[in-house]
Scaffold this active site. Structure first.
Site, PDB file in Angstrom:
ATOM      1  N   LYS A  48       9.646  -1.227  14.274  1.00  0.00           N
ATOM      2  CA  LYS A  48      10.164  -0.806  12.957  1.00  0.00           C
ATOM      3  C   LYS A  48      11.195   0.303  13.136  1.00  0.00           C
ATOM      4  O   LYS A  48      12.254   0.293  12.508  1.00  0.00           O
ATOM      5  CB  LYS A  48       9.022  -0.255  12.090  1.00  0.00           C
ATOM      6  CG  LYS A  48       8.110  -1.299  11.479  1.00  0.00           C
ATOM      7  CD  LYS A  48       7.170  -0.610  10.480  1.00  0.00           C
ATOM      8  CE  LYS A  48       5.969  -1.441  10.149  1.00  0.00           C
ATOM      9  NZ  LYS A  48       4.958  -0.721   9.386  1.00  0.00           N
ATOM     10  N   GLU A  66      10.633  -4.718   4.221  1.00  0.00           N
ATOM     11  CA  GLU A  66      10.738  -6.119   3.768  1.00  0.00           C
ATOM     12  C   GLU A  66      10.382  -6.226   2.286  1.00  0.00           C
ATOM     13  O   GLU A  66      11.081  -6.851   1.485  1.00  0.00           O
ATOM     14  CB  GLU A  66       9.774  -7.012   4.562  1.00  0.00           C
ATOM     15  CG  GLU A  66      10.127  -7.206   6.025  1.00  0.00           C
ATOM     16  CD  GLU A  66       9.512  -6.152   6.926  1.00  0.00           C
ATOM     17  OE1 GLU A  66       9.170  -5.041   6.433  1.00  0.00           O
ATOM     18  OE2 GLU A  66       9.392  -6.420   8.131  1.00  0.00           O
ATOM     19  N   GLY A 112      -4.851  -2.272   5.180  1.00  0.00           N
ATOM     20  CA  GLY A 112      -4.046  -3.372   4.652  1.00  0.00           C
ATOM     21  C   GLY A 112      -4.678  -4.741   4.881  1.00  0.00           C
ATOM     22  O   GLY A 112      -4.814  -5.548   3.963  1.00  0.00           O
ATOM     23  N   ARG A 113      -5.104  -5.014   6.104  1.00  0.00           N
ATOM     24  CA  ARG A 113      -5.616  -6.362   6.415  1.00  0.00           C
ATOM     25  C   ARG A 113      -7.046  -6.577   5.929  1.00  0.00           C
ATOM     26  O   ARG A 113      -7.619  -7.634   6.173  1.00  0.00           O
ATOM     27  CB  ARG A 113      -5.472  -6.634   7.917  1.00  0.00           C
ATOM     28  CG  ARG A 113      -6.123  -5.598   8.821  1.00  0.00           C
ATOM     29  CD  ARG A 113      -5.653  -5.742  10.260  1.00  0.00           C
ATOM     30  NE  ARG A 113      -6.137  -4.657  11.105  1.00  0.00           N
ATOM     31  CZ  ARG A 113      -5.510  -3.502  11.278  1.00  0.00           C
ATOM     32  NH1 ARG A 113      -4.381  -3.266  10.639  1.00  0.00           N
ATOM     33  NH2 ARG A 113      -6.004  -2.574  12.077  1.00  0.00           N
ATOM     34  N   HIS A 161      -3.688 -34.525  16.474  1.00  0.00           N
ATOM     35  CA  HIS A 161      -2.540 -35.351  16.840  1.00  0.00           C
ATOM     36  C   HIS A 161      -1.406 -34.490  17.371  1.00  0.00           C
ATOM     37  O   HIS A 161      -0.249 -34.923  17.401  1.00  0.00           O
ATOM     38  CB  HIS A 161      -2.089 -36.165  15.625  1.00  0.00           C
ATOM     39  CG  HIS A 161      -3.144 -37.144  15.210  1.00  0.00           C
ATOM     40  ND1 HIS A 161      -3.240 -38.405  15.739  1.00  0.00           N
ATOM     41  CD2 HIS A 161      -4.210 -37.002  14.377  1.00  0.00           C
ATOM     42  CE1 HIS A 161      -4.300 -39.024  15.218  1.00  0.00           C
ATOM     43  NE2 HIS A 161      -4.903 -38.187  14.391  1.00  0.00           N
ATOM     44  N   LYS A 178       0.838  -1.196   0.000  1.00  0.00           N
ATOM     45  CA  LYS A 178       0.000   0.000   0.000  1.00  0.00           C
ATOM     46  C   LYS A 178       0.879   1.254   0.000  1.00  0.00           C
ATOM     47  O   LYS A 178       0.702   2.159  -0.794  1.00  0.00           O
ATOM     48  CB  LYS A 178      -0.887  -0.057   1.253  1.00  0.00           C
ATOM     49  CG  LYS A 178      -1.954   0.972   1.337  1.00  0.00           C
ATOM     50  CD  LYS A 178      -2.846   0.696   2.537  1.00  0.00           C
ATOM     51  CE  LYS A 178      -3.677   1.920   2.840  1.00  0.00           C
ATOM     52  NZ  LYS A 178      -4.507   1.762   4.026  1.00  0.00           N
ATOM     53  N   GLU A 217      -4.183  -7.652  14.984  1.00  0.00           N
ATOM     54  CA  GLU A 217      -3.703  -6.317  14.618  1.00  0.00           C
ATOM     55  C   GLU A 217      -4.845  -5.305  14.743  1.00  0.00           C
ATOM     56  O   GLU A 217      -4.628  -4.136  15.038  1.00  0.00           O
ATOM     57  CB  GLU A 217      -3.112  -6.297  13.195  1.00  0.00           C
ATOM     58  CG  GLU A 217      -2.269  -5.057  12.922  1.00  0.00           C
ATOM     59  CD  GLU A 217      -1.519  -5.088  11.589  1.00  0.00           C
ATOM     60  OE1 GLU A 217      -2.151  -4.861  10.547  1.00  0.00           O
ATOM     61  OE2 GLU A 217      -0.296  -5.320  11.590  1.00  0.00           O
TER      62      GLU A 217
HETATM   63  O1  F6P Z   1       3.219  -3.687   9.784  1.00  0.00           O
HETATM   64  C1  F6P Z   1       1.928  -3.282   9.696  1.00  0.00           C
HETATM   65  C2  F6P Z   1       1.419  -3.059   8.304  1.00  0.00           C
HETATM   66  O2  F6P Z   1       1.215  -1.705   8.138  1.00  0.00           O
HETATM   67  C3  F6P Z   1       0.157  -3.836   8.067  1.00  0.00           C
HETATM   68  O3  F6P Z   1      -0.952  -3.271   8.614  1.00  0.00           O
HETATM   69  C4  F6P Z   1       0.153  -3.911   6.583  1.00  0.00           C
HETATM   70  O4  F6P Z   1      -0.755  -4.865   6.155  1.00  0.00           O
HETATM   71  C5  F6P Z   1       1.584  -4.249   6.323  1.00  0.00           C
HETATM   72  O5  F6P Z   1       2.295  -3.499   7.282  1.00  0.00           O
HETATM   73  C6  F6P Z   1       2.093  -3.977   4.939  1.00  0.00           C
HETATM   74  O6  F6P Z   1       2.036  -2.636   4.571  1.00  0.00           O
HETATM   75  P1  F6P Z   1       2.209  -2.164   3.068  1.00  0.00           P
HETATM   76  O7  F6P Z   1       1.093  -2.736   2.271  1.00  0.00           O
HETATM   77  O8  F6P Z   1       2.176  -0.674   3.087  1.00  0.00           O
HETATM   78  O9  F6P Z   1       3.529  -2.682   2.571  1.00  0.00           O
END
Ligand code: F6P
Length: 527
Positions: free
Chosen positions: A498, A200, A252-253, A369, A194, A338
């Site tokens: 972060k 990452e 995002g979620r 199991h 987003k 979250e």
């Molecule tokens: O670490 C939290 C977060 O902001 C989530 O809410 C989100 O889904 C994820 O990081 C990824 O964010 P982005 O889509 O901006 O890379």
């Protein structure tokens, strides 16, 4: 109302759930919506308690808050945003206004752009340097990964498009393992972020670009972006025609219904993806229109509140008896924890009780199991949420499915009924035990029972049903958050780690300095 509910729990906690079954309990504590059935009869909630829980939701104005959310009001107050993931599946609904502008034309245009692209990739009209795209790598994390990563295996029987792979972890092992065996010349990379700044994702995207560069003359031509950040996507070299945007009113979620779901659309095709949206929309309608007592998201949420806030059970297990839902627990961990893992109310006041239970789980029967021992005989109570379909997708393996179903139904009955000492003793006496040995061996085989569970049932896992299930859980999170008076749509709790990771970056470089670091961290860096 909280005091009243806690008093009810104190008074009723020792009664047997099984004794609540009169002739109509299954009907009274079962809700159906478009073929999806939610059974909460195997809980210690009786009609009066349920009425109290509904009254609690009413007193907290949850229905009004729901209407405000659907109407595009800025209920995400701490980020001053509307919460409108529901607009992404408002296929045949009316206009929805944010700041005076209807968002639906934009939603429909994006969906059409996604469909055109998906059709082009699937048909071979869009090609890689080596021809038709065979593999899609989705690079994203959190909400930009978990939705499609969960849905891809879930919808495998519908997938006739390119194979999809999901890279999320900054650990290079994730990227290396997923790229192994892929041909860069026929691979499409989707960078899903987003913000387009998530460390990452950007590191993985850069490394994937290098991997592609080694073989493909114009590597960026085999990249597409899913993002709201146009400047950043352009700087990466991805032209606007392959950027799929969404608005800040999609968290995002909650974003797999739009461009973040592009990998799913590429795999199953626009029609089945639209069926997934239709399932979500069907649940939205039910949530908005069904009376509170017959409203599935309310019932699921209030059962959760009863177990967590009232009874004090700190975790809940999500147990899909559907192997293809193997990533659902991970998906729900982000969605629920979250969203609702908070300790202050919307107005910033400290909450006086915990919000957001710990969510965990594994597909049945594997869990049986592994950890079910604790669920049956451990001292802590773990409310279980079973999820199961009547049919599988493998007619030649129908006997497997019957065994799966029998196991699921057996577990909820075993949790409720348990086995008392007399039954265990009779069992062991038959085996020849007597005296102290009989008692000791019998005690190992006692199950207290009276452990609550719910069961969510459907005919067969289809895109529509998956849409219903995901929207149901989204609304459950909303109702729980609204009852507790928190904002379920921000996530400030992920920021501190972060920030510190950024500060630590230079220290973990070779010959980096640990000056200024906390002694506890510096010692580990040096080691
Ligand atoms: O670490 C939290 C977060 O902001 C989530 O809410 C989100 O889904 C994820 O990081 C990824 O964010 P982005 O889509 O901006 O890379």
């Amino acid at each position: 109302m909280w005091d009243r509910l806690k008093a009810v729990h104190a008074k009723t906690k020792d009664r047997r759930i099984a004794d609540l079954f009169d002739g109509s309990r299954v009907a009274d504590f079962g809700i159906e919506s478009d073929g999806l059935f939610f059974d909460f009869s195997k809980t210690n909630i009786d009609k009066d308690t349920y009425a109290d829980l509904i009254a609690l939701a009413a007193a907290q104005g949850v229905a009004e808050k729901r209407d405000a959310m659907f109407a595009g009001e800025k209920i995400n107050e701490t980020e001053e945003r509307a919460v409108l993931h529901t607009a992404l599946r408002n296929l045949d609904g009316g206009p929805i206004f944010v700041d005076g502008a209807d968002v639906m034309p934009g939603v429909k245009a994006t969906l059409a752009k996604m469909s055109d692209f998906a059709n082009a990739v699937r048909s071979g009209a869009f090609q890689g340097q080596g021809g038709k795209i065979t593999d899609v790598v989705n690079i994203g994390i959190g909400g930009s990964d978990l939705g499609p990563a969960m849905a891809y295996p879930a919808l495998k029987p519908f997938a006739v498009g390119p194979r999809c792979h999901f890279v999320s972890n900054v650990d290079g092992a994730d990227l290396a393992d997923k790229l192994e065996g892929l041909d860069p010349e026929t691979t499409l990379v989707l960078v899903a972020s987003k913000t387009f700044t998530t460390m990452e994702t950007m590191m993985n995207a850069q490394s994937a670009l290098r991997w592609m560069e080694a073989k493909v003359k114009d590597p960026a031509s085999q990249f597409a972006a899913i993002s709201t950040a146009e400047k950043e996507t352009a700087a990466f070299g991805i032209p606007a025609e392959r950027v799929f945007g969404f608005e800040d009113w999609v968290g995002g979620r909650y974003s797999m219904w739009g461009p973040i779901g592009l990998s799913i659309m590429l795999a199953v095709g626009p029609e089945d993806f639209t069926d997934f949206l239709r399932g979500g929309q069907a649940m939205d309608r039910h949530f908005c229109e069904a009376p509170l007592e017959q409203n599935m998201p309310f019932a699921l949420a209030l059962t959760g509140i009863w177990h967590h806030q009232v009874c004090g059970y700190s975790t809940r297990a999500v147990l899909p008896y559907e192997n293809r839902l193997l990533r659902l627990p991970a998906y729900l961990q982000q969605l629920e924890m979250e969203s609702n893992g908070k300790s202050v109310s919307l107005s910033g006041d400290a909450l006086d009780q915990a919000v957001g239970p710990i969510v965990w789980g594994e597909p049945g029967t594997n869990g049986q199991h592994a950890f079910y021992q604790l669920i049956h005989q451990g001292r802590q109570v773990v409310p279980c949420e079973f999820i199961v379909g009547a049919e599988g997708h493998e007619p030649h393996l129908a006997h497997h499915h019957r065994a799966l179903l029998a196991n699921c139904l057996a577990q909820s009955e075993a949790l409720m009924m348990g086995r008392d000492f007399a039954a265990a003793e009779a069992m062991m006496a038959k085996k020849g035990y007597t005296g102290d040995a009989l008692r000791a061996h019998a005690m190992q085989r006692v199950f207290s029972g009276n452990r609550p569970s719910t069961t969510l049932m459907y005919q067969k896992l289809t895109p529509f049903v998956l849409g219903q299930i995901i929207a149901l859980y989204e609304h459950r999170v909303f109702v729980e958050g609204a009852v507790m008076g928190i904002n379920s749509y921000d996530q400030w709790g992920v920021e501190l780690g972060k920030e510190l990771a950024q500060k630590l970056g230079p220290a973990v470089e070779e010959h980096g300095s640990t000056e200024g670091l906390h002694a506890g961290t510096a010692a580990l860096v040096e080691r």
